[in-house]
Design a protein around this motif. Sequence first.
Motif, PDB file in Angstrom:
ATOM      1  N   ILE A   1      14.418  35.405  41.420  1.00 50.61           N
ATOM      2  CA  ILE A   1      14.652  35.145  42.845  1.00 50.61           C
ATOM      3  C   ILE A   1      13.388  34.507  43.384  1.00 50.61           C
ATOM      4  CG2 ILE A   1      15.071  36.169  45.111  1.00 50.61           C
ATOM      5  CD1 ILE A   1      16.765  38.299  43.731  1.00 50.61           C
ATOM      6  N   ASP A   2      13.495  33.289  43.848  1.00 50.31           N
ATOM      7  CA  ASP A   2      12.328  32.551  44.322  1.00 50.31           C
ATOM      8  C   ASP A   2      11.824  33.085  45.655  1.00 50.31           C
ATOM      9  OD1 ASP A   2      10.710  29.788  44.137  1.00 50.31           O
ATOM     10  OD2 ASP A   2      11.402  30.066  46.199  1.00 50.31           O
ATOM     11  N   THR A   3      12.749  33.283  46.591  1.00 48.36           N
ATOM     12  CA  THR A   3      12.364  33.607  47.975  1.00 48.36           C
ATOM     13  C   THR A   3      13.188  34.771  48.491  1.00 48.36           C
ATOM     14  OG1 THR A   3      11.778  31.308  48.417  1.00 48.36           O
ATOM     15  CG2 THR A   3      12.237  32.694  50.326  1.00 48.36           C
ATOM     16  N   LEU A   4      12.542  35.656  49.208  1.00 49.87           N
ATOM     17  CA  LEU A   4      13.238  36.746  49.883  1.00 49.87           C
ATOM     18  C   LEU A   4      12.897  36.683  51.363  1.00 49.87           C
ATOM     19  CD1 LEU A   4      13.745  40.360  48.646  1.00 49.87           C
ATOM     20  CD2 LEU A   4      13.110  39.923  51.026  1.00 49.87           C
ATOM     21  N   ILE A   5      13.935  36.666  52.196  1.00 52.65           N
ATOM     22  CA  ILE A   5      13.762  36.653  53.652  1.00 52.65           C
ATOM     23  C   ILE A   5      14.327  37.960  54.186  1.00 52.65           C
ATOM     24  CG2 ILE A   5      14.313  35.463  55.813  1.00 52.65           C
ATOM     25  CD1 ILE A   5      14.656  32.892  54.202  1.00 52.65           C
ATOM     26  N   ALA A   6      13.494  38.717  54.889  1.00 56.79           N
ATOM     27  CA  ALA A   6      13.897  40.057  55.303  1.00 56.79           C
ATOM     28  C   ALA A   6      13.550  40.319  56.754  1.00 56.79           C
ATOM     29  CB  ALA A   6      13.231  41.104  54.414  1.00 56.79           C
ATOM     30  N   HIS A   7      14.422  41.080  57.400  1.00 58.55           N
ATOM     31  CA  HIS A   7      14.249  41.451  58.807  1.00 58.55           C
ATOM     32  C   HIS A   7      13.978  42.949  58.913  1.00 58.55           C
ATOM     33  CE1 HIS A   7      16.189  42.332  62.949  1.00 58.55           C
ATOM     34  NE2 HIS A   7      15.001  41.806  63.167  1.00 58.55           N
ATOM     35  N   SER A   8      13.011  43.321  59.736  1.00 56.25           N
ATOM     36  CA  SER A   8      12.777  44.696  60.147  1.00 56.25           C
ATOM     37  C   SER A   8      12.650  45.637  58.951  1.00 56.25           C
ATOM     38  CB  SER A   8      13.910  45.124  61.091  1.00 56.25           C
ATOM     39  OG  SER A   8      13.613  46.315  61.761  1.00 56.25           O
ATOM     40  N   ASN A   9      13.481  46.692  58.909  1.00 57.12           N
ATOM     41  CA  ASN A   9      13.366  47.679  57.840  1.00 57.12           C
ATOM     42  C   ASN A   9      13.642  47.080  56.462  1.00 57.12           C
ATOM     43  OD1 ASN A   9      12.828  50.563  57.413  1.00 57.12           O
ATOM     44  ND2 ASN A   9      14.890  50.623  56.557  1.00 57.12           N
ATOM     45  N   GLY A  10      14.376  45.959  56.425  1.00 57.35           N
ATOM     46  CA  GLY A  10      14.576  45.267  55.147  1.00 57.35           C
ATOM     47  C   GLY A  10      13.266  44.747  54.591  1.00 57.35           C
ATOM     48  N   ALA A  11      12.350  44.356  55.487  1.00 54.27           N
ATOM     49  CA  ALA A  11      11.023  43.916  55.061  1.00 54.27           C
ATOM     50  C   ALA A  11      10.212  45.101  54.542  1.00 54.27           C
ATOM     51  CB  ALA A  11      10.293  43.239  56.219  1.00 54.27           C
ATOM     52  N   ALA A  12      10.293  46.241  55.234  1.00 52.38           N
ATOM     53  CA  ALA A  12       9.573  47.438  54.775  1.00 52.38           C
ATOM     54  C   ALA A  12      10.055  47.860  53.395  1.00 52.38           C
ATOM     55  CB  ALA A  12       9.757  48.571  55.780  1.00 52.38           C
ATOM     56  N   ALA A  13      11.373  47.816  53.188  1.00 44.54           N
ATOM     57  CA  ALA A  13      11.932  48.181  51.882  1.00 44.54           C
ATOM     58  C   ALA A  13      11.492  47.188  50.810  1.00 44.54           C
ATOM     59  CB  ALA A  13      13.455  48.242  51.965  1.00 44.54           C
ATOM     60  N   THR A  14      11.399  45.911  51.174  1.00 48.01           N
ATOM     61  CA  THR A  14      10.951  44.898  50.223  1.00 48.01           C
ATOM     62  C   THR A  14       9.502  45.138  49.808  1.00 48.01           C
ATOM     63  OG1 THR A  14      12.475  43.245  51.117  1.00 48.01           O
ATOM     64  CG2 THR A  14      10.567  42.428  49.886  1.00 48.01           C
TER      65      THR A  14
END
Length: 312
Positions: free
Chosen positions: A170-183
């Motif tokens: 996976i080249d790129t991950l774009i995450a919002h809010s808690n999705g970023a914390a989990a990432t």
Amino acid sequence: MQTDIQSPPEVAVEPFPTLIDRSETSKQPRKSKKPGFGILVFLALNRLASSTSTGWGSKRLQKIFETPQRHSIPQKEQQWLKSAKQDWFDHEGHRAAVYTFGQGHKKALLVHGLSGRAGQLSAFADPLLEEGYQVIALDLPAHGNAPGKRISMPAIARLLAAFQKSYGDIDTLIAHSNGAAATTLALSFGMQIEKVIYLAPPEDLKGYLYRLSKLIGFNAKVTRHAEAQLATRYGLPFDAVRGSTLSKNYKLPALIFHDLKDKMVPFEEGERLAKSWQDAVFVRTGGLGHNRILQEPEVIAISREFLRRNSS
């Protein structure tokens, strides 16, 4: 006769903007409404649990902390999801819905936040497809169209790490809010990503627990008990999942956006995360709040340029 070969002049690269200001066009804040009967009963039960039994209060707080609120999916998002190839991904008894768009040679993964859904990040899809990406969006367990009622942030992080191993590069991950914390936590579990783009990322799970607890009527004793119980179940103390601690070890490029007046996740959390990340670009926004940031054309344009500058 020998002639010198002149090197072409270096082209200066424009720096990324440090502020996107939409304060003048932002909507006026709504007048606060008096809480309805259901909310009043909910708050009263929380206060009763706190004063009656630390164990009862702690158990109740833990359930609230790990139970997302489901919201109706707008028609536009439903139509977007219907255009995808749909699948499921199972991990540790949890099931995520997987939506795949396009046949690009690189993969981009879209990860929503707490009580969110895949369609909230749909504005990024077409630009990513135009850049040659295959776009994969998730409804995390207990969110959107995915089944379940309860999920923890560490469980989401483990699912993301397992998903990457299953789906490959996976080249790129774009995450919002808690999705970023989990990432951020998933990266410490071995998830392999080339670059990340975060929107309104929290970095302090403990701080969120204590803010939530105070807001909905639990006392400090109950909150401390809940923290200890959650840490035992997670197998991780809350301080060990601080984004600003974990990110010091990460070398992948990161682009981080955060609104100055985000009412859901304090601006300072995104700022701390960016300062601790070795290779991060931090862009402040004004007037976009916690969710409008996902639709802002300049946020998407800057994200697109970031991907181009960091393409392998």
